[in-house]
Design an enzyme around this catalytic site. Structure first.
Site, PDB file in Angstrom:
ATOM      1  N   ARG A 145      -2.128 -85.413 -34.573  1.00 13.59           N
ATOM      2  CA  ARG A 145      -2.563 -86.757 -34.980  1.00 13.59           C
ATOM      3  C   ARG A 145      -3.690 -86.738 -36.006  1.00 13.59           C
ATOM      4  NH1 ARG A 145      -3.337 -89.522 -29.331  1.00 13.59           N
ATOM      5  NH2 ARG A 145      -3.002 -87.416 -28.552  1.00 13.59           N
TER       6      ARG A 145
ATOM      7  N   GLY B 245       1.560 -73.675 -23.800  1.00 18.39           N
ATOM      8  CA  GLY B 245       0.627 -74.152 -22.780  1.00 18.39           C
ATOM      9  C   GLY B 245      -0.638 -73.321 -22.681  1.00 18.39           C
TER      10      GLY B 245
ATOM     11  N   GLY C 193      -4.183 -74.727 -30.801  1.00 13.50           N
ATOM     12  CA  GLY C 193      -3.559 -76.052 -30.933  1.00 13.50           C
ATOM     13  C   GLY C 193      -3.600 -76.610 -32.345  1.00 13.50           C
TER      14      GLY C 193
END
Ligand code: UD1
Ligand code: CA
Length: 456
Positions: free
Chosen positions: A14, A76, A10
């Site tokens: 942010r 995913g 991942g």
């Protein structure tokens, strides 16, 4: 043989930095390191890390410590585990643990206890869960009397399901053969168009495989960070946990402001740590020391009864009874022997300072072997670099090195010798000798009066 797959593909958008999320640090170590460490502590012999975003940073960090598999697109958590299928197929006996590389507080006890449950219940899959006060954002665990009925993601949950506080930690034990079969059956037929690893649980239940849930006693196992504020919260939790452990061992903190102690640091009882102090890496501190305020100590071994005030020390040894500071810089590969006293604005590099030696102020000692009970005056410099190569200085026991002495390395001062203030020493000095290097001081009487008379 059991094995583990750690998901670390991942991005962490942010965080706003080109760093894979599991490489962000908690208490000085990447989150991935915490997860790997828990696996290694639980003695899991084979580990595969799934990389994706900025994969090179993770493969460089890992070196050959464990295997990796690359997920070219982030489709995913289920898709991420699919990338490990070649790894799983090399060893299909036993069980596979799946962990998230961005949830650093998973612990070896949870890993081992959940495995025990997984095996004793003969489960195809065991979900590691936790009861949390605020379950928002996590997958909720749906229970039946006999086991679990499924996992429902926040976005897909009904109001009643959202009220459930038992959540999916994102960690699971699978029977390896079952995992390979289940991965072949999941689809991306959902709102996010992602392959959810959680669907393997639903499929296993559908197919009447045994599924279970192990609720960890440590609710922090689920904690992760989505942004810098979350990362600060993880750092604060880890920092305070470390400080509490030291307090239990008899280490004193009057105030914990600005004190950051990495997990690996060891501190003896009776030692006091003062504000602004950062202790890193393999630092070991003895008993009854005072460290701080404002010290940075990295990979340094410190004896008992040492007092350091505003000292930075790296990769060095400081023996018992040493007093240092304020404003001392100890650079790598230095050894300060017992009872030495090092005062303000002194830098020491790659040197041995003998026991009881005093370096009270404003000196640079580099690449030198300084004997016992030496006195190094204010402003002394070991001139260890000639622009091409570095050389060493040797200073004998009980030598008195006068203020502002330059020792042009390589040079050797004998025992109990003296250098006069301001000497520039270019040749060796024998034992008991004085080296003096001084022009004749001339006095010109009335100079100022004559100078200003002319100006008028
Ligand atoms: C997941 C679980 C959720 C659980 C939560 C716990 C699913 C569908 N949901 O949700 O039930 O409560 O974890 O934190 O699994 N990753 C990849 N490649 C991908 C996607 C993710 O490597 O394509 C990695 C991420 O880097 C991360 C881990 O997988 O380390 C978890 O992914 P994340 O997107 O955070 O899952 P959640 O939506 O939080
Ligand atoms: Ca997450």
């Amino acid at each position: 043989m059991n094995q583990a797959v750690i998901l670390a593909g991942g991005q962490g958008k942010r965080m706003k930095a080109p760093i894979p999320k599991p490489m962000f640090k908690v208490l000085g170590e990447p989150m991935l390191e915490w997860v790997l460490g828990a696996c290694e502590e639980a003695k899991i012999p084979r580990i595969c890390v799934i990389t994706g975003y900025e994969a090179q940073q993770i493969t460089d960090y890992l070196g050959d410590r464990c295997e990796t598999a690359y997920q070219a697109e982030r489709l995913g958590t289920g898709h991420a585990v699919m990338q490990a299928i070649p790894f799983l197929e090399q060893n299909t006996e036993g069980n596979t643990l799946v962990l998230c590389g961005d949830a650093p507080f998973i612990d070896s006890e949870t890993i081992m206890n959940s495995l025990e449950r997984h095996i004793s219940e003969h489960n195809a899959v065991t979900v590691i869960t936790a009861n949390v006060e605020n379950p928002f954002g996590y997958g909720r665990i749906l229970r039946t009397d006999s086991g679990i009925a499924g996992i429902v993601e926040e976005k897909d949950a009904t109001d009643a399901q959202r009220a459930i506080h038992e959540i999916n930690s994102g960690c699971y034990w699978f029977r390896t053969q079952s995992l390979i079969g289940l991965l072949g059956k999941i689809t991306n037929d959902n709102k996010q168009h992602e392959y959810y690893l959680t669907d393997t649980v639903a499929i296993a239940i559908d197919e009447n495989m045994r599924t279970g849930a192990y609720c960890s006693g440590n609710p922090d196992v689920v904690l992760g960070a989505n942004d810098r504020k979350g990362l600060l919260a993880l750092n604060t939790a880890a920092r305070m946990a470390v400080l509490r452990r030291h307090m239990d061992n008899g280490v004193g903190f009057t105030c914990t402001d600005g004190i950051i102690i990495e997990r690996s640091v060891k501190i003896g009882a009776g030692t006091e740590i003062l504000p602004g102090t950062i202790l890193r890496g393999n630092t070991v501190i003895g008993e009854n020391c005072t460290i701080g305020p404002n010290c940075v100590i990295e990979n340094t071994e410190i004896g008992d009864n040492v007092s350091l005030n505003t000292v930075q020390a790296y990769d060095s040894r400081i023996d018992s009874g040493v007093k240092m500071g304020p404003y001392v810089h100890v650079r790598p590969n230095s050894h300060i022997c017992s009872g030495a006293a090092i005062g303000d604005f002194v830098e020491i590099k790659n040197s041995e300072i003998g026991s009881g030696t005093m370096i009270a102020h404003l000196a640079y000692i580099g690449d030198s072997d300084v004997g016992r009970k030496v006195n190094i005056g204010c402003g002394c410099v070991t001139v260890n670099f000639d622009g091409v190569k570095k050389s060493r200085c040797e200073i004998g026991d009980h030598a008195f090195v006068g203020c502002n002495t330059n020792l042009i390395a390589p040079v050797k001062l004998g025992k109990e010798c003296y250098t006069a203030a301001g000497a520039t020493v270019t040749t060796d000095i024998p034992d008991y000798a004085l080296a003096i290097d001084r022009g004749k001081l001339e006095i010109k009487e009335g100079y100022t009066l004559r100078k200003f008379a002319k100006l008028k």
